[in-house]
Design a protein around this motif. Structure first.
Motif, PDB file in Angstrom:
ATOM      1  N   ASN A  94       0.798  -1.222   0.000  1.00  0.00           N
ATOM      2  CA  ASN A  94       0.000   0.000   0.000  1.00  0.00           C
ATOM      3  C   ASN A  94       0.831   1.272   0.000  1.00  0.00           C
ATOM      4  O   ASN A  94       0.314   2.370  -0.101  1.00  0.00           O
ATOM      5  N   HIS A  95       2.142   1.132   0.147  1.00  0.00           N
ATOM      6  CA  HIS A  95       3.012   2.305   0.189  1.00  0.00           C
ATOM      7  C   HIS A  95       3.803   2.465  -1.101  1.00  0.00           C
ATOM      8  O   HIS A  95       4.711   3.265  -1.188  1.00  0.00           O
ATOM      9  N   GLN A  96       3.462   1.652  -2.098  1.00  0.00           N
ATOM     10  CA  GLN A  96       4.188   1.702  -3.367  1.00  0.00           C
ATOM     11  C   GLN A  96       4.096   3.084  -3.998  1.00  0.00           C
ATOM     12  O   GLN A  96       3.042   3.729  -3.935  1.00  0.00           O
ATOM     13  N   THR A  98       3.692   5.740  -6.954  1.00  0.00           N
ATOM     14  CA  THR A  98       2.819   5.719  -8.138  1.00  0.00           C
ATOM     15  C   THR A  98       3.685   5.644  -9.399  1.00  0.00           C
ATOM     16  O   THR A  98       4.587   6.469  -9.572  1.00  0.00           O
ATOM     17  N   ALA A 125      -2.085  11.697   0.369  1.00  0.00           N
ATOM     18  CA  ALA A 125      -1.320  10.454   0.573  1.00  0.00           C
ATOM     19  C   ALA A 125      -0.064  10.570  -0.281  1.00  0.00           C
ATOM     20  O   ALA A 125       0.170   9.790  -1.187  1.00  0.00           O
ATOM     21  N   ILE A 126       0.743  11.577   0.032  1.00  0.00           N
ATOM     22  CA  ILE A 126       1.815  11.999  -0.893  1.00  0.00           C
ATOM     23  C   ILE A 126       2.925  10.973  -1.044  1.00  0.00           C
ATOM     24  O   ILE A 126       3.606  10.932  -2.065  1.00  0.00           O
ATOM     25  N   GLY A 127       3.110  10.088  -0.061  1.00  0.00           N
ATOM     26  CA  GLY A 127       4.176   9.077  -0.163  1.00  0.00           C
ATOM     27  C   GLY A 127       5.508   9.724  -0.469  1.00  0.00           C
ATOM     28  O   GLY A 127       5.930  10.652   0.220  1.00  0.00           O
ATOM     29  N   THR A 128       6.154   9.272  -1.559  1.00  0.00           N
ATOM     30  CA  THR A 128       7.472   9.788  -1.942  1.00  0.00           C
ATOM     31  C   THR A 128       7.388  11.111  -2.706  1.00  0.00           C
ATOM     32  O   THR A 128       8.413  11.675  -3.069  1.00  0.00           O
ATOM     33  N   ASN A 130       6.256  11.264  -5.689  1.00  0.00           N
ATOM     34  CA  ASN A 130       6.463  11.031  -7.124  1.00  0.00           C
ATOM     35  C   ASN A 130       5.245  11.443  -7.952  1.00  0.00           C
ATOM     36  O   ASN A 130       5.379  12.146  -8.950  1.00  0.00           O
ATOM     37  N   LEU A 131       4.049  11.043  -7.511  1.00  0.00           N
ATOM     38  CA  LEU A 131       2.851  11.407  -8.276  1.00  0.00           C
ATOM     39  C   LEU A 131       2.701  12.944  -8.326  1.00  0.00           C
ATOM     40  O   LEU A 131       2.546  13.523  -9.400  1.00  0.00           O
ATOM     41  N   ASP A 150       1.512  12.698   4.665  1.00  0.00           N
ATOM     42  CA  ASP A 150       1.647  11.244   4.738  1.00  0.00           C
ATOM     43  C   ASP A 150       1.955  10.843   6.171  1.00  0.00           C
ATOM     44  O   ASP A 150       2.618  11.568   6.912  1.00  0.00           O
ATOM     45  N   VAL A 151       1.457   9.674   6.526  1.00  0.00           N
ATOM     46  CA  VAL A 151       1.610   9.190   7.885  1.00  0.00           C
ATOM     47  C   VAL A 151       2.981   8.512   8.060  1.00  0.00           C
ATOM     48  O   VAL A 151       3.476   8.375   9.163  1.00  0.00           O
ATOM     49  N   LEU A 155       8.733   7.958   4.068  1.00  0.00           N
ATOM     50  CA  LEU A 155       8.265   8.356   2.733  1.00  0.00           C
ATOM     51  C   LEU A 155       8.146   9.872   2.623  1.00  0.00           C
ATOM     52  O   LEU A 155       8.519  10.466   1.617  1.00  0.00           O
ATOM     53  N   ASP A 176      -1.619  11.643  10.193  1.00  0.00           N
ATOM     54  CA  ASP A 176      -2.726  10.881   9.641  1.00  0.00           C
ATOM     55  C   ASP A 176      -3.655  11.873   8.922  1.00  0.00           C
ATOM     56  O   ASP A 176      -4.170  12.803   9.543  1.00  0.00           O
ATOM     57  N   SER A 177      -3.863  11.665   7.639  1.00  0.00           N
ATOM     58  CA  SER A 177      -4.683  12.615   6.853  1.00  0.00           C
ATOM     59  C   SER A 177      -6.147  12.581   7.232  1.00  0.00           C
ATOM     60  O   SER A 177      -6.920  13.442   6.811  1.00  0.00           O
TER      61      SER A 177
HETATM   62  N1  SAM Z   1       1.517   8.780  -4.746  1.00  0.00           N
HETATM   63  C1  SAM Z   1       2.496   8.260  -3.819  1.00  0.00           C
HETATM   64  C2  SAM Z   1       3.880   8.271  -4.473  1.00  0.00           C
HETATM   65  O1  SAM Z   1       3.986   8.590  -5.676  1.00  0.00           O
HETATM   66  O2  SAM Z   1       4.854   7.919  -3.783  1.00  0.00           O
HETATM   67  C3  SAM Z   1       2.160   6.865  -3.345  1.00  0.00           C
HETATM   68  C4  SAM Z   1       0.922   6.772  -2.528  1.00  0.00           C
HETATM   69  S1  SAM Z   1       0.746   5.197  -1.778  1.00  0.00           S
HETATM   70  C5  SAM Z   1      -0.188   4.292  -2.930  1.00  0.00           C
HETATM   71  C6  SAM Z   1      -0.378   5.536  -0.465  1.00  0.00           C
HETATM   72  C7  SAM Z   1       0.208   6.359   0.651  1.00  0.00           C
HETATM   73  O3  SAM Z   1      -0.799   6.581   1.651  1.00  0.00           O
HETATM   74  C8  SAM Z   1       1.378   5.714   1.395  1.00  0.00           C
HETATM   75  O4  SAM Z   1       2.494   6.559   1.263  1.00  0.00           O
HETATM   76  C9  SAM Z   1       0.922   5.633   2.854  1.00  0.00           C
HETATM   77  O5  SAM Z   1       1.959   5.890   3.775  1.00  0.00           O
HETATM   78  C10 SAM Z   1      -0.135   6.712   2.896  1.00  0.00           C
HETATM   79  N2  SAM Z   1      -1.181   6.560   3.950  1.00  0.00           N
HETATM   80  C11 SAM Z   1      -1.872   5.453   4.285  1.00  0.00           C
HETATM   81  N3  SAM Z   1      -2.757   5.739   5.268  1.00  0.00           N
HETATM   82  C12 SAM Z   1      -2.598   7.066   5.558  1.00  0.00           C
HETATM   83  C13 SAM Z   1      -3.234   7.961   6.474  1.00  0.00           C
HETATM   84  N4  SAM Z   1      -4.204   7.551   7.280  1.00  0.00           N
HETATM   85  N5  SAM Z   1      -2.831   9.252   6.476  1.00  0.00           N
HETATM   86  C14 SAM Z   1      -1.851   9.684   5.654  1.00  0.00           C
HETATM   87  N6  SAM Z   1      -1.230   8.889   4.772  1.00  0.00           N
HETATM   88  C15 SAM Z   1      -1.598   7.595   4.711  1.00  0.00           C
END
Ligand code: SAM
Length: 328
Positions: A94-96, A98, A125-128, A130-131, A150-151, A155, A176-177
């Protein structure tokens, strides 16, 4: 053989991260955050923790690097390659990050739908990053203030480095968003939603889209939260699982969307992009309701062809353009 700028920059990032990984006994992803920070600060910030030899090797690599010779896309792509390598080592599904092809498509769509020349773009859910940065890099001539949450603290560190190296102003929050947010409303949202259950039932109870029994779907709550923090008339672009509108919670989601937004489009990404059919995704585009906002005459439904099929891709993009002309 000529080495491309992306390979060139990747090899500096990769070599220096590998040195730091070994010296500091950390993961490659953590080492990437360290080396990214070094590159940005033009310093070796781990000075006291590493050997003289490693310091020399790092210094030599960093000195060979002239960051201003690279375009923002070259910087993003080299950093992305290094993150991909680190994610192979350890990362939850789930942290992959995009993938590029998805980011490019979303960037294209944002460009077509959001016509303002200066706006706030939010990824909850900005993660890295990249998106978000792939999308920003495609909005030539527009002034974009990014905002991301992002939580996951590693990342978001990578997102911070990504934003800094590409010189994008992005406000970042590590939280936590789905908690209350203290942010300015966004003009547009892009997000590759985390899919699954949200473990915090107490917090979920505050949402219209909470489940009546057991844990709620995080991706549903993310949609509600994103709409809440978007200005009236703003557009939202979500990467969603294909079965979003088929689960037992879907009727509630439909009801909620009817009340707060207009569905603009659902674009199903080609199945060839995913390892399993049940992991396949679509792009959902919404517009938040507002005084002057009208529903589109019809929802744009698209099955995207495989991206290697140039002719079909072109035809599909023409269909999207035509729809926009008639509806926007
Ligand atoms: N678009 C991102 C990128 O290009 O790296 C990847 C997004 S990834 C599919 C989903 C993201 O949601 C993960 O980085 C995860 O840590 C984050 N996430 C999951 N639950 C969350 C929450 N409750 N609050 C904030 N971020 C959360």
């Amino acid at each position: 053989m000529k080495i491309s700028p992306v390979e060139d920059l990747f090899s500096v990032i990769n070599d220096t991260a590998t040195i730091l990984q070994e010296e500091l006994s950390i993961t490659f992803l953590e080492a990437l955050a360290e080396t990214g920070e070094n590159i940005f600060q033009e310093a070796i910030l781990q000075d006291e923790e590493i050997s003289e030899l490693s310091k020399k090797r790092l210094k030599k690599s960093y000195e060979s690097l002239k960051l201003d010779r690279f375009t923002v896309e070259e910087i993003r792509k080299s950093f992305q390659l290094a993150i991909l390598k680190g994610m192979k080592e350890s990362v939850q599904p789930n942290h992959q990050m995009t993938p590029d092809a998805v980011g490019m498509l979303v960037g294209y769509l944002v460009n077509k739908f959001v016509t303002k020349t200066s706006y706030r773009l939010f990824d909850p859910a900005i993660g890295t990053g990249n998106l978000l940065t792939t999308v920003i890099n495609q909005q030539a001539g527009k002034q974009i203030e990014g905002m991301g949450i992002d939580v996951d603290d590693l990342l978001i560190k990578l997102a911070f480095i990504n934003a800094n190296l590409q010189q994008h102003p992005i406000e970042l929050y590590n939280q936590d968003s789905l908690e209350p947010l203290f942010i300015e409303l966004a003009d547009a949202v892009v997000s590759d939603l985390p899919v699954g259950y949200y473990p915090n039932d107490v917090r979920a109870a505050e949402f219209q889209l909470k489940s009546d029994k057991g844990h709620s779907y995080a991706h549903h709550l993310f949609i509600e939260q994103s709409i809440k923090y978007t200005k009236d008339g703003g557009y939202l672009f979500f990467i969603i699982p294909n079965g979003l509108f088929e689960s037992e919670e879907a009727p509630k989601l439909h009801e909620f969307l009817k009340e707060h937004a207009y569905i603009q489009s659902i674009l199903q990404l080609p199945l060839t992009m995913f390892r399993h059919e049940n992991a396949a995704k679509s792009v959902l585009i919404l517009q938040k309701k507002g005084e002057e906002v009208k529903a589109p005459k019809q929802v744009l439904l698209v099955n995207l062809p495989s991206l290697s099929n140039g002719h079909q891709v072109e035809k599909t993009l023409k269909k999207i353009d035509q729809w926009i002309k008639e509806n926007k």
